[in-house]
Design an enzyme around this catalytic site. Structure first.
Site, PDB file in Angstrom:
ATOM      1  N   LYS A  45     -96.846  76.702  64.051  1.00 16.77           N
ATOM      2  CA  LYS A  45     -97.604  76.150  63.270  1.00 16.77           C
ATOM      3  C   LYS A  45     -98.231  76.571  61.908  1.00 16.77           C
ATOM      4  O   LYS A  45     -98.114  76.038  60.798  1.00 16.77           O
ATOM      5  CB  LYS A  45     -98.517  74.882  64.340  1.00 16.77           C
ATOM      6  CG  LYS A  45     -97.932  74.083  64.774  1.00 16.77           C
ATOM      7  CD  LYS A  45     -98.723  73.247  65.847  1.00 16.77           C
ATOM      8  CE  LYS A  45     -97.512  72.560  66.822  1.00 16.77           C
ATOM      9  NZ  LYS A  45     -98.303  71.979  67.874  1.00 16.77           N
TER      10      LYS A  45
ATOM     11  N   ASN B 148    -102.542  57.392  71.514  1.00 17.18           N
ATOM     12  CA  ASN B 148    -102.913  58.630  72.433  1.00 17.18           C
ATOM     13  C   ASN B 148    -104.275  58.888  73.038  1.00 17.18           C
ATOM     14  O   ASN B 148    -105.152  58.043  72.755  1.00 17.18           O
ATOM     15  CB  ASN B 148    -102.249  59.972  71.759  1.00 17.18           C
ATOM     16  CG  ASN B 148    -103.081  60.065  70.577  1.00 17.18           C
ATOM     17  OD1 ASN B 148    -104.388  60.278  70.534  1.00 17.18           O
ATOM     18  ND2 ASN B 148    -102.252  60.123  69.415  1.00 17.18           N
TER      19      ASN B 148
ATOM     20  N   LYS C 191     -96.435  75.312  58.707  1.00 12.11           N
ATOM     21  CA  LYS C 191     -97.317  74.392  58.148  1.00 12.11           C
ATOM     22  C   LYS C 191     -97.974  74.951  56.741  1.00 12.11           C
ATOM     23  O   LYS C 191     -99.000  74.232  56.210  1.00 12.11           O
ATOM     24  CB  LYS C 191     -98.133  73.538  58.715  1.00 12.11           C
ATOM     25  CG  LYS C 191     -97.155  72.711  59.778  1.00 12.11           C
ATOM     26  CD  LYS C 191     -98.287  71.638  60.483  1.00 12.11           C
ATOM     27  CE  LYS C 191     -97.564  71.083  61.678  1.00 12.11           C
ATOM     28  NZ  LYS C 191     -98.326  69.823  62.191  1.00 12.11           N
TER      29      LYS C 191
ATOM     30  N   PHE D 232    -104.890  71.979  64.123  1.00 10.84           N
ATOM     31  CA  PHE D 232    -105.088  71.979  65.616  1.00 10.84           C
ATOM     32  C   PHE D 232    -103.979  71.808  66.358  1.00 10.84           C
ATOM     33  O   PHE D 232    -102.712  71.334  65.671  1.00 10.84           O
ATOM     34  CB  PHE D 232    -106.047  70.750  66.192  1.00 10.84           C
ATOM     35  CG  PHE D 232    -107.489  71.055  66.135  1.00 10.84           C
ATOM     36  CD1 PHE D 232    -108.023  71.034  64.902  1.00 10.84           C
ATOM     37  CD2 PHE D 232    -108.175  71.454  67.074  1.00 10.84           C
ATOM     38  CE1 PHE D 232    -109.368  71.424  64.679  1.00 10.84           C
ATOM     39  CE2 PHE D 232    -109.655  71.693  67.098  1.00 10.84           C
ATOM     40  CZ  PHE D 232    -109.965  71.647  65.777  1.00 10.84           C
TER      41      PHE D 232
ATOM     42  N   ASP E 295     -95.902  64.296  58.107  1.00 13.27           N
ATOM     43  CA  ASP E 295     -96.908  65.350  58.524  1.00 13.27           C
ATOM     44  C   ASP E 295     -97.981  65.395  57.320  1.00 13.27           C
ATOM     45  O   ASP E 295     -97.789  66.231  56.308  1.00 13.27           O
ATOM     46  CB  ASP E 295     -96.356  66.645  58.705  1.00 13.27           C
ATOM     47  CG  ASP E 295     -97.098  67.788  59.663  1.00 13.27           C
ATOM     48  OD1 ASP E 295     -98.132  67.645  59.203  1.00 13.27           O
ATOM     49  OD2 ASP E 295     -96.826  68.149  60.782  1.00 13.27           O
ATOM     50  N   ILE E 296     -99.270  65.058  57.832  1.00 13.63           N
ATOM     51  CA  ILE E 296    -100.495  64.820  56.784  1.00 13.63           C
ATOM     52  C   ILE E 296    -100.969  66.441  56.327  1.00 13.63           C
ATOM     53  O   ILE E 296    -100.921  66.598  55.375  1.00 13.63           O
ATOM     54  CB  ILE E 296    -101.450  64.342  57.345  1.00 13.63           C
ATOM     55  CG1 ILE E 296    -100.987  62.704  57.784  1.00 13.63           C
ATOM     56  CG2 ILE E 296    -102.565  64.171  56.456  1.00 13.63           C
ATOM     57  CD1 ILE E 296    -101.982  61.995  58.770  1.00 13.63           C
TER      58      ILE E 296
HETATM   59  N1  CTP Z   1    -100.438  66.590  62.339  1.00 11.81           N
HETATM   60  C1  CTP Z   1    -100.640  65.901  61.004  1.00 11.81           C
HETATM   61  N2  CTP Z   1     -99.806  65.054  60.757  1.00 11.81           N
HETATM   62  C2  CTP Z   1     -98.591  64.309  61.742  1.00 11.81           C
HETATM   63  C3  CTP Z   1     -98.618  65.164  63.017  1.00 11.81           C
HETATM   64  C4  CTP Z   1     -99.734  66.240  63.214  1.00 11.81           C
HETATM   65  O1  CTP Z   1    -101.348  65.891  60.134  1.00 11.81           O
HETATM   66  N3  CTP Z   1     -97.937  63.631  61.205  1.00 11.81           N
HETATM   67  C5  CTP Z   1    -101.617  67.526  62.251  1.00 11.81           C
HETATM   68  C6  CTP Z   1    -102.602  67.362  63.505  1.00 11.81           C
HETATM   69  O2  CTP Z   1    -103.688  66.682  62.652  1.00 11.81           O
HETATM   70  C7  CTP Z   1    -102.704  68.879  64.042  1.00 11.81           C
HETATM   71  C8  CTP Z   1    -101.573  69.464  63.853  1.00 11.81           C
HETATM   72  O3  CTP Z   1    -100.736  68.690  62.905  1.00 11.81           O
HETATM   73  O4  CTP Z   1    -103.831  69.611  63.144  1.00 11.81           O
HETATM   74  C9  CTP Z   1    -100.854  69.662  65.029  1.00 11.81           C
HETATM   75  O5  CTP Z   1    -100.179  68.618  65.533  1.00 11.81           O
HETATM   76  P1  CTP Z   1     -99.220  68.565  66.727  1.00 11.81           P
HETATM   77  O6  CTP Z   1     -98.544  67.149  66.681  1.00 11.81           O
HETATM   78  O7  CTP Z   1     -99.483  69.218  67.590  1.00 11.81           O
HETATM   79  O8  CTP Z   1     -98.034  69.489  65.816  1.00 11.81           O
HETATM   80  P2  CTP Z   1     -96.372  69.219  65.491  1.00 11.81           P
HETATM   81  O9  CTP Z   1     -96.320  70.008  64.032  1.00 11.81           O
HETATM   82  O10 CTP Z   1     -96.192  67.836  65.208  1.00 11.81           O
HETATM   83  O11 CTP Z   1     -95.550  69.890  66.293  1.00 11.81           O
HETATM   84  P3  CTP Z   1     -94.996  69.663  68.014  1.00 11.81           P
HETATM   85  O12 CTP Z   1     -94.825  68.150  67.851  1.00 11.81           O
HETATM   86  O13 CTP Z   1     -93.979  70.395  68.231  1.00 11.81           O
HETATM   87  O14 CTP Z   1     -96.205  70.127  68.948  1.00 11.81           O
END
Ligand code: CTP
Length: 396
Positions: free
Chosen positions: A333, A207, A337, A319, A302-303
């Protein structure tokens, strides 16, 4: 007693100039060495003698003074200071700083300095709200100048609104807070950059994240006294000095590294743009024999949510990069989370965000929010770290 810091106080013309005399007294009490530069209009409000008596040094006001230039001219003053505070900062001086005008000692020192500059504006509420002033403020913030936003309240001119200089005790506290390191002794874990998800041995999905925000946060946390570990996806950035950097590529590797480091961390900031899906990778290079190719993507773990779930005591900051419904999605979120804070920003716009030098965010926490206007990521990172530290200490 040992001097802790050298502060150059710039005083502009405004009724709040009398409050700056108190600021000098408060700073001196904390072993800060203060030298004062006054503009001509400042001297209409308060005499230089007041500042001379309180600072213990003669006051500087003339740009072209042969004695001054030999002793403490504008270049020497700019070099001498660890930090410059302008209080009160008038609309006129703010305009000069924003546009590089150097027609008096103070504006010339500001052009010549490389140290941290903080402004405490003070003016009539209509002047403060005027787009000309607001645009100058935005410009200065984007260049890394810290603005201590004025208070809202009744003003000397009889009007009510924003524009009153914040109290000297608060200015002093903010200066010393930064000095003493608001994250001293704490361990901060930060994830940064993109992840790279292989499709086959030569191709991958990634990305637009540059890692600039995460690296700036790591530097700011280190500057605030924290022991910082940065888990970084592939970026083209030089790792900040004094920070442990753990390089990873995929979302799965980032998950493992972050989880293994999180047990001993006090704060986790998830600024990485982690892939939400990862392809089922082919062992060998895909040949272009098919007319169309469909990739199967598997959801990654999701970390941030996992870390927040497994360590309740950990202060977690996420973020949220959004193209629509910023507030709704960010707040979702925060709850979903189980985070302490979410910094939300718009993406896909021309002026900031992914792979840009500047960014603007709104930070949400349970029961509150704060806007940070468009500014340099380095400056934004410092302000976010201050906010995170403040909330961390309130929670613990
Ligand atoms: N994040 C994470 N692990 C993932 C995806 C996201 O830790 N596999 C964390 C990112 O580091 C960030 C936050 O989650 O702090 C938001 O990420 P985002 O991808 O925007 O949110 P999602 O929960 O995946 O929601 P959406 O895809 O609906 O935007």
């Amino acid at each position: 007693m040992d001097i802790t810091k050298r502060i150059l106080l710039g005083v502009c013309g405004g009724i709040a100039a009398y409050k700056s005399a108190e600021l000098v007294r408060l700073l001196r009490k904390q072993n800060v060495e203060v030298r004062v530069v006054m503009t001509n209009s400042a001297m209409e409000f308060v005499t230089p003698l007041t500042f001379q008596a309180l600072s213990g040094h003669s006051v500087h006001s003339k740009l072209l003074d042969s004695d001054e230039e030999n002793a403490m001219g504008h270049i020497n003053l700019a070099r001498w200071a660890d930090e410059i505070i302008i209080a009160p900062a008038s609309a006129n001086s703010i305009a000069k700083f924003a546009h590089g005008i150097a027609d008096d000692l103070l504006s010339t020192v500001i052009l010549a300095t490389q140290c941290k500059v903080t402004l405490a504006p003070s003016m009539n509420q209509a002047m403060w709200l005027n787009p000309a002033v607001q645009e100058n403020i935005t410009l200065l913030m984007a260049r890394g100048i810290t603005i201590l936003s004025p208070d809202h309240g009744s003003q000397a001119c009889g009007e009510t609104g924003p524009g009153r200089m914040i109290e000297p005790a608060i200015i002093c506290q903010k200066i010393l807070q930064a000095e003493h390191g608001s994250l001293n002794g704490l361990s901060v874990l930060i994830s940064a950059g993109p992840t790279r998800e292989p499709i086959d041995p030569v191709r991958y999905i990634t990305n637009r994240s540059s890692g600039k925000m995460g690296y700036a946060l790591a530097e700011a946390a280190k500057g605030a006294g924290a022991d910082v570990t940065l888990v970084s996806g592939p970026v083209a950035l030089v790792p900040p000095e004094g920070i442990k950097v753990l390089a990873v590529e995929t979302a799965q590797q980032m998950y493992e590294k972050v989880l293994s480091c999180s047990a001993k961390a006090n704060i986790y900031i998830g600024s990485a743009a982690v892939a939400d899906y990862s392809p089922v990778a082919e062992l060998n290079k895909i040949k272009k024999k098919d007319a169309n190719k469909i990739l199967t993507l598997l959801k990654t773990r999701d970390i941030l949510a996992s870390v927040a779930e497994s360590h309740e005591a950990l202060f977690t900051v996420g973020f949220a990069a959004e193209t629509e419904h910023l507030e709704t999605y960010a707040k979702d979120k925060l709850v979903r989370k189980k985070l302490d804070m979410v910094a939300a920003n718009w993406v896909g716009r021309a002026d900031g965000g992914f792979d840009k030098e500047n960014n603007a965010v709104t930070v949400f926490w349970p029961g509150g929010q704060q806007d940070f206007p468009m500014m340099a990521k380095r400056n934004l990172a410092q302000q976010l770290i201050q906010l995170i530290a403040q909330h961390y200490h309130e929670k613990n």
